[in-house]
Write an enzyme that holds these catalytic residues in place. Structure first.
Site, PDB file in Angstrom:
ATOM      1  N   HIS A   1      42.859  49.422  62.403  1.00 54.93           N
ATOM      2  CA  HIS A   1      42.361  50.397  61.423  1.00 54.93           C
ATOM      3  C   HIS A   1      43.550  51.009  60.701  1.00 54.93           C
ATOM      4  O   HIS A   1      44.577  51.280  61.324  1.00 54.93           O
ATOM      5  CB  HIS A   1      41.523  51.463  62.124  1.00 54.93           C
ATOM      6  CG  HIS A   1      40.276  50.898  62.731  1.00 54.93           C
ATOM      7  ND1 HIS A   1      40.294  50.212  63.924  1.00 54.93           N
ATOM      8  CD2 HIS A   1      39.002  50.867  62.288  1.00 54.93           C
ATOM      9  CE1 HIS A   1      39.067  49.798  64.197  1.00 54.93           C
ATOM     10  NE2 HIS A   1      38.251  50.184  63.217  1.00 54.93           N
TER      11      HIS A   1
ATOM     12  N   HIS B   1      33.578  47.130  53.414  1.00 56.99           N
ATOM     13  CA  HIS B   1      33.225  47.641  54.749  1.00 56.99           C
ATOM     14  C   HIS B   1      32.058  48.629  54.631  1.00 56.99           C
ATOM     15  O   HIS B   1      31.993  49.604  55.379  1.00 56.99           O
ATOM     16  CB  HIS B   1      34.463  48.301  55.365  1.00 56.99           C
ATOM     17  CG  HIS B   1      34.369  48.535  56.849  1.00 56.99           C
ATOM     18  ND1 HIS B   1      33.906  47.595  57.735  1.00 56.99           N
ATOM     19  CD2 HIS B   1      34.709  49.621  57.625  1.00 56.99           C
ATOM     20  CE1 HIS B   1      33.955  48.087  58.972  1.00 56.99           C
ATOM     21  NE2 HIS B   1      34.430  49.320  58.922  1.00 56.99           N
TER      22      HIS B   1
ATOM     23  N   ASP C   1      40.538  48.082  58.950  1.00 55.15           N
ATOM     24  CA  ASP C   1      39.277  48.656  58.486  1.00 55.15           C
ATOM     25  C   ASP C   1      39.415  50.132  58.109  1.00 55.15           C
ATOM     26  O   ASP C   1      40.390  50.785  58.450  1.00 55.15           O
ATOM     27  CB  ASP C   1      38.226  48.560  59.602  1.00 55.15           C
ATOM     28  CG  ASP C   1      37.775  47.125  59.823  1.00 55.15           C
ATOM     29  OD1 ASP C   1      38.347  46.220  59.180  1.00 55.15           O
ATOM     30  OD2 ASP C   1      36.867  46.911  60.652  1.00 55.15           O
ATOM     31  N   ASP C   2      38.357  50.605  57.456  1.00 54.43           N
ATOM     32  CA  ASP C   2      38.076  52.036  57.245  1.00 54.43           C
ATOM     33  C   ASP C   2      38.905  52.740  56.161  1.00 54.43           C
ATOM     34  O   ASP C   2      38.717  53.910  55.911  1.00 54.43           O
ATOM     35  CB  ASP C   2      38.181  52.848  58.546  1.00 54.43           C
ATOM     36  CG  ASP C   2      37.123  52.439  59.558  1.00 54.43           C
ATOM     37  OD1 ASP C   2      36.295  51.575  59.201  1.00 54.43           O
ATOM     38  OD2 ASP C   2      37.118  52.964  60.669  1.00 54.43           O
TER      39      ASP C   2
HETATM   40 ZN    ZN Z   1      34.895  50.636  60.553  1.00 52.57          ZN
END
Ligand code: ZN
Length: 530
Positions: A473, A381, A330-331
């Site tokens: 992440h 996201h 993610d991110d």
């Molecule tokens: Zn996130």
């Protein structure tokens, strides 16, 4: 800075802000001697009788299939004194260079500097999409080289700067690239780099490296070898390559890990191109032969590979009877850490799913393109990591749509799945997003521990990972470090690393649906302890 072909025509292949600071540099000491390429030294130091047997075996093999091995000639040349001389050196080097299989219509461009110079060979008629990808990889290699060269000189200058005779030493980079068509729908790109540094007025080869990519013809998506080859292709190539290298190099030329580097494993046979003639496998300096021997390339003719090369590319091959797991990050799109993760995935022919933030897409477009080209799935996201459950319908829609558009602008495709930040979701969120929602089964808690060992253990300790979705992440070095250990571990344990959509499709029997939520397969007892 522009690349200039010898004819003087400017080519804006790449811009490089570096090497502009050479205004007050002292003249490079002139060296009148001509370029003196050393003859390729014969590598075979065997007794005549053995040599004859080897030659006989070779002749037979040549009759059976088209086979050849290129050795990296140990070129040694003098420092250059002006642009023309550098161009001559480069031309000569490219003429001798046979690491990548020969390919017509390539041109050489030069980026000359008194102490840092780069020459590039490429085919101007390469497919446009592929050329963009190729140029990005070239730019990275070049930037890396320039940074190192400048740092080295800075350190030297700090040490010797007060001496009257100080002048920067020369650094040269040759980049050779080629794209190969195979007639099966697969297209290969190879980039070879060779770096020289000045030592006692001579240029000495200090590094060489090769990297390859196998794409489908149309969408520039990385192909998994299973889509192009039958499962036995590595065994087949390995058997031949081992025998060939043993016959052509003396024992003391092999690296201590040489034998291990030839074992049948993805990471050992992941650098190759496929063309009409067959395959060419590459081994980087120090992998099979001792460091300093350079990159080794071995052609394995189509006849030797036989049925192991498929007639045409098949859809991404996943064995439904083998365990599979989906790594998710993610991110991002992020920077160097994510780059490391992508490099690792490439090395093991694995894929993952990246859930990207819309407002980072523009700045991270290179990573996004690379992830997509490696066959990874791109997820949404939200735009700015909003807590979607606290927003109204229009705001949720805007968060999702803006991000989809930003991604589409870069890769020509919208994300296929979405993951709400913090896992904060509701029926309203799912309905408004109107995409399949992906949560996770194993939370590595990488953002809180920032400890590669702990991240790794969290996954390894999970009893059965089949059907599970792992959350990480892509912004943290520790997550990248953990990935570098996890991916080979998963491969060794027999897990296929797939995208979340693939995982859902194979485990539930149907593709993920908009408005539905998925979190991978949860074991009863594990759910309790979580
Ligand atoms: Zn996130």
């Amino acid at each position: 800075m522009k690349y200039r072909t010898k004819e003087g025509e400017d080519r804006e292949i790449q811009q490089n802000p570096a090497a502009v600071e050479e205004a007050e540099r002292p003249q490079v000491i002139q060296v009148e001697e001509e370029l003196t390429p050393k003859e390729e030294t014969p590598k075979k130091k065997k007794k005549k009788g053995v040599l004859n047997i080897v030659l006989a075996i070779l002749a037979i093999l040549l009759a059976v299939a088209s086979v050849s091995v290129y050795l990296a000639p140990q070129l040694l040349f003098k420092v250059y004194s002006d642009e023309e001389e550098f161009q001559d050196h480069a031309d000569q080097r490219f003429r001798q260079l046979h690491i990548l299989p020969e390919k017509g219509s390539r041109v050489v461009t030069y980026d000359y500097g008194e102490d840092i110079a780069v020459a590039l060979r490429f085919d101007p008629s390469d497919d446009e999409k592929l050329a963009v990808f190729r140029d990005q990889r070239i730019r990275e290699a070049e930037e890396d080289f320039r940074t190192r060269a400048r740092d080295e000189e800075k350190a030297r200058k700090a040490k010797e700067g007060k001496k009257l005779l100080y002048r920067p030493l020369q650094h040269v980079l040759f980049i050779d690239t080629a794209v190969y068509e195979s007639g099966t729908g697969a297209r290969s790109l190879a980039i070879y780099t060779e770096e020289y540094a000045e030592k006692d007025r001579e240029m000495v080869k200090v590094a060489s490296d090769v990297d390859t990519w196998l794409f489908d013809g149309e969408e520039l998506k990385k192909l998994n070898p299973a889509q192009v080859f039958m499962p036995d292709y590595k065994e087949k190539a390995s058997g031949y390559i081992k025998k060939y290298l043993q016959e052509n190099y003396s024992e003391d030329q092999f690296s201590p890990e040489g034998e291990k580097s030839l074992e049948v494993a993805t990471e050992n046979y992941n650098k190759y191109i496929l063309d009409d003639e067959g395959m060419t496998f590459f081994f980087n300096d120090g992998e099979v032969l001792k460091e300093g021997e350079g990159v080794v390339s071995v052609d394995v003719g189509r006849k030797l590979m036989g049925e192991s090369i498929r007639d045409s590319v098949v859809e991404r091959f996943i064995d439904p009877n083998k365990p599979m797991v989906a790594l998710t990050y993610d991110d991002g799109p992020g920077g160097d850490a994510e780059r490391k993760i992508l490099k690792c995935l490439k090395k093991y022919d694995a894929v993952a799913t990246f859930f990207y933030l819309g407002n980072r897409v523009k700045g991270g477009s290179d990573n996004l393109k690379l992830a997509y080209s490696l066959g990874c799935e791109i997820g949404n996201h939200s735009w700015d990591h909003a807590n979607l459950a606290s927003l109204d319908e229009d705001q949720i829609k805007s968060q999702i749509t803006k991000t989809n558009k930003a991604v589409d602008k870069v890769i020509g495709r919208k994300p296929t799945v979405f993951r709400p930040p913090y896992g904060s979701t509701s029926d309203k969120v799912r309905e408004s997003a109107n995409m399949p929602e992906i949560l996770w089964t194993v939370d590595t808690l990488d953002w809180s521990s920032r400890d590669a060992k702990k991240i790794y253990k969290k996954v390894v300790k999970t009893k059965n990972l089949d059907g599970k979705i792992i959350l990480m992440h892509s912004l943290y070095d520790e997550s990248a470090e953990a990935t570098e250990k996890l991916v080979p571990w998963l491969e060794k344990k027999g897990y296929q690393m797939v995208t979340v959509s693939e995982l859902i499709k194979y485990k539930s029997g149907e593709a993920p649906k908009a408005g539905e939520s998925y979190r991978g397969e949860v074991d009863e007892e594990e759910a309790e302890t979580e």
